[in-house]
Design an enzyme around this catalytic site. Structure first.
Site, mmCIF file in Angstrom:
data_model
loop_
_atom_site.group_PDB
_atom_site.id
_atom_site.type_symbol
_atom_site.label_atom_id
_atom_site.label_comp_id
_atom_site.label_asym_id
_atom_site.label_seq_id
_atom_site.Cartn_x
_atom_site.Cartn_y
_atom_site.Cartn_z
ATOM 1 N N ASN A 116 85.698 6.601 18.738
ATOM 2 C CA ASN A 116 86.458 6.353 20.249
ATOM 3 C C ASN A 116 87.230 5.561 20.607
ATOM 4 O O ASN A 116 86.466 4.297 20.734
ATOM 5 C CB ASN A 116 85.784 7.641 21.383
ATOM 6 N N HIS B 137 87.700 3.593 24.251
ATOM 7 C CA HIS B 137 87.803 3.660 25.880
ATOM 8 C C HIS B 137 88.749 2.290 26.660
ATOM 9 O O HIS B 137 87.917 1.171 25.799
ATOM 10 C CB HIS B 137 86.154 4.156 25.864
ATOM 11 N N ASP C 171 81.284 8.688 27.153
ATOM 12 C CA ASP C 171 81.882 7.239 26.604
ATOM 13 C C ASP C 171 80.669 6.343 26.265
ATOM 14 O O ASP C 171 80.424 5.539 26.624
ATOM 15 C CB ASP C 171 82.729 6.810 27.852
#
Ligand code: GRF
Length: 220
Positions: A105, A107, A143
């Site tokens: 991911n 972020h 996260d």
């Protein structure tokens, strides 16, 4: 020339990171773009001739069933890694577990600072001197997964959330493709516990101004 490393990109919105990945793919190939809604970013995939799959929550009895369809499409396509790029659904734990070590991911903050939303305003409010973005493996937290690399920029006295977001987004567009290219060529690995990088990746990160996380691979 070895076959390109097949990946899927998951999006929910404007898709600017997807577009950057399309433009900067060298060692990986985007085989599939998946979304949980009919979003503008899908046009970038269509224009590049990349297959898209959209499964919206309302067409399934549960979020798990919807996500099983979406991630099942990636599985069926034979991708080795999923790159979340503004995919705005919380991912069911069973799916996180199934893809652990194979899902990353991006972020917009220097994690572990500012997980979640509104990261740019929160960085300004906290009077941070530096801000940036993080690429990390996805685990079951918000996260929280193992970090791979971060890109940094200064926070200027004149910044508002918009100007800061724009500056960070420019770094996102560079670092995400960069990380994927490193993973695709074996220069950055994760065995489920430790992120490792080789000396080629280390030198390239220094050249780009990115901060690597994890440990250097021991020489073979
Ligand atoms: C980016 O800021 C990314 O870091 C975050 O969601 C945003 C997606 O933007 N996860 P885009 O759709 O790639 O333009």
């Amino acid at each position: 020339m070895p076959a390109a490393f097949p990946i899927a990109v998951f999006i929910s919105g404007r898709g600017s990171n997807l577009q950057a990945l399309i433009e900067r793919a060298e060692h990986f190939k985007i085989e599939l773009v998946c979304s949980n809604l009919d979003c503008p970013g899908l046009d970038y995939a269509r224009n590049a001739g990349i297959k898209t799959v959209t499964h919206t929550r309302k067409n399934f009895p549960s979020r798990l069933a919807q996500q099983e369809a979406l991630f099942g499409a990636a599985q069926q396509q034979g991708v080795k890694l999923i790159a979340l790029a503004g995919f705005m659904q919380i991912i069911e734990q069973s799916i996180v577990d199934a893809w652990f070590g194979k899902m990353i991911n991006i972020h917009p903050s220097l994690l572990p600072k500012f997980p979640g939303l509104d990261t740019h305003q929160r960085a300004i409010d906290a009077k941070e001197a530096e801000h940036g973005c993080s690429v990390h493996f996805v685990d079951g937290g918000m996260d929280t997964g193992p970090l791979i690399a971060q890109g940094r920029c200064g926070v200027l006295p004149t910044d508002d959330a918009h100007s800061l977001a724009q500056r960070v987004l420019g770094i996102e567009h560079r670092i995400y493709a960069w990380v994927l290219n490193q993973i695709a060529r074996g220069g950055s690995t994760f065995d489920g516990r430790t992120v490792q990088y080789n000396t080629t990746t280390e030198a390239a990160a220094a050249h780009e101004g990115f901060v690597l996380h994890g440990v250097r691979m021991s020489a073979r």
